[in-house]
Design a protein around this motif. Structure first.
Motif, PDB file in Angstrom:
ATOM      1  N   ARG A  67       0.809  -1.154  -0.147  1.00  0.00           N
ATOM      2  CA  ARG A  67       0.195  -0.197   0.129  1.00  0.00           C
ATOM      3  C   ARG A  67       0.726   1.253  -0.177  1.00  0.00           C
ATOM      4  NH1 ARG A  67      -2.443  -4.227   1.812  1.00  0.00           N
ATOM      5  NH2 ARG A  67      -4.923  -4.411   1.652  1.00  0.00           N
ATOM      6  N   GLU A  68       2.175   1.175   0.023  1.00  0.00           N
ATOM      7  CA  GLU A  68       3.223   2.240  -0.130  1.00  0.00           C
ATOM      8  C   GLU A  68       3.005   3.119   0.979  1.00  0.00           C
ATOM      9  OE1 GLU A  68       1.929   3.419  -4.082  1.00  0.00           O
ATOM     10  OE2 GLU A  68       3.812   3.212  -4.714  1.00  0.00           O
ATOM     11  N   VAL A  69       2.771   2.626   2.244  1.00  0.00           N
ATOM     12  CA  VAL A  69       2.744   3.346   3.368  1.00  0.00           C
ATOM     13  C   VAL A  69       4.002   3.584   3.907  1.00  0.00           C
ATOM     14  CG1 VAL A  69       1.537   3.679   5.845  1.00  0.00           C
ATOM     15  CG2 VAL A  69       0.415   2.610   3.655  1.00  0.00           C
ATOM     16  N   PRO A  70       4.657   4.826   4.102  1.00  0.00           N
ATOM     17  CA  PRO A  70       5.771   5.146   4.695  1.00  0.00           C
ATOM     18  C   PRO A  70       5.902   4.827   6.120  1.00  0.00           C
ATOM     19  CG  PRO A  70       4.926   7.346   4.220  1.00  0.00           C
ATOM     20  CD  PRO A  70       3.953   6.039   3.571  1.00  0.00           C
ATOM     21  N   VAL A  71       7.042   4.421   6.652  1.00  0.00           N
ATOM     22  CA  VAL A  71       7.221   3.912   8.243  1.00  0.00           C
ATOM     23  C   VAL A  71       8.120   4.815   8.664  1.00  0.00           C
ATOM     24  CG1 VAL A  71       7.720   2.265   9.712  1.00  0.00           C
ATOM     25  CG2 VAL A  71       6.362   1.600   7.696  1.00  0.00           C
ATOM     26  N   LEU A  72       7.995   5.664   9.673  1.00  0.00           N
ATOM     27  CA  LEU A  72       8.841   6.610  10.377  1.00  0.00           C
ATOM     28  C   LEU A  72       8.996   5.829  11.656  1.00  0.00           C
ATOM     29  CD1 LEU A  72      10.267   9.257   9.728  1.00  0.00           C
ATOM     30  CD2 LEU A  72       8.646  10.218  11.373  1.00  0.00           C
ATOM     31  N   ALA A  73      10.298   5.709  12.231  1.00  0.00           N
ATOM     32  CA  ALA A  73      10.530   4.900  13.572  1.00  0.00           C
ATOM     33  C   ALA A  73      11.719   5.562  14.196  1.00  0.00           C
ATOM     34  CB  ALA A  73      10.782   3.424  13.128  1.00  0.00           C
ATOM     35  N   SER A  74      11.653   5.129  15.415  1.00  0.00           N
ATOM     36  CA  SER A  74      12.651   5.511  16.443  1.00  0.00           C
ATOM     37  C   SER A  74      13.055   4.255  17.140  1.00  0.00           C
ATOM     38  CB  SER A  74      12.341   6.287  17.458  1.00  0.00           C
ATOM     39  OG  SER A  74      11.585   5.821  18.286  1.00  0.00           O
ATOM     40  N   GLY A  75      14.330   4.148  17.715  1.00  0.00           N
ATOM     41  CA  GLY A  75      14.720   2.941  18.554  1.00  0.00           C
ATOM     42  C   GLY A  75      15.909   2.220  17.233  1.00  0.00           C
TER      43      GLY A  75
END
Length: 386
Positions: free
Chosen positions: A337-345
């Protein structure tokens, strides 16, 4: 236990019963993003069976792909050869076995299918992750000269979920009216699924349905390193006879000539970005893993409906294999679905232990790392980073 949603640091105190605080202008909120972000953990989707059938089409990421948009690596002649073979395969798929749509067969109507021709009724694209197998499989679906209702496209997991929702006999009746069934990421996780899918595909071949599949393992090698039961291996060998195997060599195109994945962001930046992005979700990684255990994988697509981005705080190694496999399915749905993922850790290449990356499911885990890394790059535009 509901997910804990991180909130940006603001001056003053907020009681637990107070609404989510508004951010100061320094955060530069988008005009429409003045409320708390969404939460995956707050979603418990219920997906009716007819939606499972209707959604058996190439996902949004591959909606516009065609054979002529696939760019073969000039150093990998097998890629050019695969396009040639698949174009010929598509050209031979005119008409429909029984002349009725799968939707009519879902409710038990329609004429019997014509007898299947002798010989293999499918093509099997074998190759590592990121060589464009799904692009080619979706291109085949688009190129096949039959109306969409006579073509089905889904992952192996989605196919087994369809059987679970409709029952085996109803699934056979539904799909036997199709001209083509495309199965992406053909991975056999247990002997039960092996027998189930082997029997299903045998029935569909008898009904005249053409098959196409992708995987990271040759048909005769599926399940290797996972189970050694004689019955399992016998089922695999029978299944492989339905396909002509096409090897596609090459390196992961998602990293071909591209920069390395961005390092994880801070909790504060991830949280601020979630608040500033309309339609974004914000969840603690540990909470999300716990929630996935409560939602059937067939619903993970619905879990992401309407999201513009997924923001996660506190990414850490997954604790066990069951959790890891659920995360793989979610990564696939987000990538589709081309959903970007922004993450910490921790960075995504540290999600799975060394033992997992050497085990029987290693190719699934490497695929998940590859896809999450691509989505992490996509998320850079949300923060203004390259």
């Amino acid at each position: 236990m509901p997910c804990s949603v991180p909130r940006p640091v603001v001056s003053g105190s907020v009681s637990s019963s107070s609404p989510a605080p508004r951010l100061t202008s320094a955060v530069r909120l988008a005009p429409a993003a003045d409320a708390a972000p969404l939460s995956l953990c707050a979603r418990e989707p219920h997906v009716p069976a007819d939606r499972l059938v209707a959604e058996m089409v190439p996902p949004p990421r591959f909606d516009a792909v065609r054979f002529d948009t696939y760019i073969p690596d000039p150093n990998q002649p097998s890629q050019t050869e695969a396009v040639r073979v698949l174009e010929g395969f598509a050209a031979g798929l005119g008409g429909a076995p029984g002349g009725d749509s799968g939707r009519r067969r879902l409710f038990g109507f329609g004429k019997p299918a014509k007898p299947a021709p002798a010989g293999p009724r499918g093509v099997y694209l074998d190759g590592g992750y990121g060589v464009g197998k799904t692009h080619l499989l979706a291109s085949l679906w688009h190129a096949a000269p039959a109306e969409p209702a006579l073509k089905a496209f889904g992952t192996f997991v989605e196919l087994t979920n369809l059987v679970g929702a409709l029952g085996f006999q109803q699934t056979v009746r539904t799909l036997s009216g199709h001209r083509l069934l495309c199965i992406d990421e053909f991975e056999l996780d247990d002997p039960g699924d092996t027998v189930l899918v082997s029997t299903l595909l045998g029935k569909l071949v008898e009904a005249g349905v053409a098959l196409a599949a992708t995987s990271n393992t040759l048909p005769g090698k599926l399940g290797e390193g996972r189970f050694a039961a004689a019955d399992f291996l016998r089922e695999i060998q029978g299944l492989s006879a339905h396909f002509r195997a096409l090897r596609i060599d090459g390196e992961d195109y998602r990293h071909r000539g591209l920069p390395q994945a961005p390092p994880p962001y801070t909790d504060e930046l991830v949280t601020k970005t979630a608040y500033a992005t309309e339609g974004a979700s914000l969840d603690g990684f540990a909470d999300l893993l716990e929630h996935l255990a409560k939602v059937h994988p067939s619903r993970y697509g619905a879990l992401t409906d309407g999201l513009t981005a997924v923001c996660l705080t506190g990414v850490r190694p997954v604790p066990d294999q069951s959790t890891a496999l659920r995360l793989v399915v979610l990564a696939d749905r987000l990538y589709d679905r081309e959903v970007p993922v922004l993450a910490s850790g921790l960075p995504f290449d540290q999600l799975f232990s060394e033992e997992m990356l050497k085990g029987g499911y290693r190719k699934k885990y490497f695929r998940a790392i590859s896809r999450l890394t691509a989505l992490a790059r996509d998320a850079g535009r949300l923060t203004g980073t390259p």
